[in-house]
Structure formats: structure tokens, C-alpha cells
Design a protein around this motif. Structure first.
Motif, PDB file in Angstrom:
ATOM      1  N   GLY A 136      -8.087   3.170   6.298  1.00  0.00           N
ATOM      2  CA  GLY A 136      -7.019   3.819   5.767  1.00  0.00           C
ATOM      3  C   GLY A 136      -5.861   3.133   5.323  1.00  0.00           C
ATOM      4  N   VAL A 151      -6.889   9.100   5.132  1.00  0.00           N
ATOM      5  CA  VAL A 151      -6.774   9.335   6.720  1.00  0.00           C
ATOM      6  C   VAL A 151      -7.402  10.576   7.321  1.00  0.00           C
ATOM      7  N   GLU A 155      -8.495   2.463  11.600  1.00  0.00           N
ATOM      8  CA  GLU A 155      -7.196   2.687  11.002  1.00  0.00           C
ATOM      9  C   GLU A 155      -6.906   1.700   9.867  1.00  0.00           C
TER      10      GLU A 155
END
Length: 159
Positions: free
Chosen positions: A56, A63, A53
Motif C-alpha cells: 500500500g 489499503v 503494508e
């Protein structure tokens, strides 16, 4: 002279800078550069985005791409390199992502590695299939990344 020393010397001569984004290498690529005396003349900084994550949210990797393909992907590597270049205000961004092991990840076998370089002129990605244990794969990925930016600085085609 090591590969990192040669790259930094060439960057200094060109008045250019580099920043790195790392996943599987976990800071080893940045350490390779900062081990060189005077590295601060061309090395801007680094992001170790080990968690998917963060690729991103910090580096700006799409994403939807991460959700569809996972972190081990050539387009992810290219976006990581472009993202760190923008984030750090560098002329070149350099990125590593892949599977160091001991287990496969997202359907990719151990040793699948992508290294990417980004500049104002675009991105280039090198796809690698490395062998060895976790430590060896990570060291080989660092060497491949240094070689990739060296080739880019020489104007040689990469891929």
C-alpha cells in the motif's frame, strides 16, 4: 535464449521498459532479468514489497483492498504491477504475489499465486495453483511472470 533474454530483447526492439514488484518471489524475478547482459537497456528496477503494508505505502495498492482480502489476491497483483510501472516510469509493470509455503496464508493454500502485467493499455492477471516445495513454487512463479509479459508483448490474451 532464456525467456528473460527474449523478453528483454523484444522490449529493447520496441524501445520499451519494464519494472517489477515482488512479494513471494522476493527478488528472484528481478534477478532473472538482471542476469541478462545488457538488461539495463530495458529493465528499470524493482520493489520487493514482502510486507503487506508496503504494497500500500510504496506501490499504491488500495489499503482497503488489502484489509479486506489480504495480499494474496488477483486485484492486489494488478495494482502492484500498475504501481511499480508508475513508480519506476516503465512502460510495463510486472508483479508477483502468493503463498510459497510452508503454511497457508490468509485462507489461501500453498501454491496459490497471482502474476500480473500492467501497461498503458491496462492490466492482465494470471491465477496459478502451483505444486512443489517453497523453492519450486517461487521458481515457477518467476517463470510464469516472464511468460505473462512475453504473451503481453506478443499481443496474446492472458489470464
Amino acid at each position: 535464449m532464456t525467456g528473460a533474454e527474449a523478453v528483454l530483447a523484444r522490449l529493447v526492439r520496441a524501445g520499451a521498459t519494464v519494472a517489477v514488484a515482488e512479494s513471494l518471489t522476493g527478488g528472484l524475478l528481478a534477478a532473472e532479468f538482471v542476469a541478462v547482459p545488457g538488461a539495463s537497456k530495458a529493465f528499470r528496477g524493482s520493489v520487493t514489497a514482502y510486507a503487506t503494508e508496503l504494497k500500500g505505502s510504496v506501490l499504491g495498492v488500495d489499503v482497503a483492498l488489502l484489509a479486506a482480502r489480504g495480499a494474496v489476491d488477483p486485484d492486489v497483483a494488478a495494482q502492484m504491477a500498475a504501481g511499480v510501472r508508475r513508480l519506476m516510469g516503465a512502460d510495463f509493470g510486472l508483479a508477483t504475489t502468493g503463498v510459497a509455503g510452508p503454511e497457508p496464508q490468509d485462507g489461501h493454500p500453498v501454491g496459490t499465486v497471482y502474476v500480473a502485467v500492467s501497461s498503458e493499455g491496462g492490466e492482465s492477471v494470471s491465477s496459478l495453483h502451483l505444486s512443489g516445495d517453497r523453492v519450486t513454487i517461487r521458481r515457477k512463479a518467476v517463470s510464469a511472470a516472464v511468460e505473462l509479459i512475453a504473451q503481453a508483448l506478443e499481443g496474446k490474451p492472458v489470464g
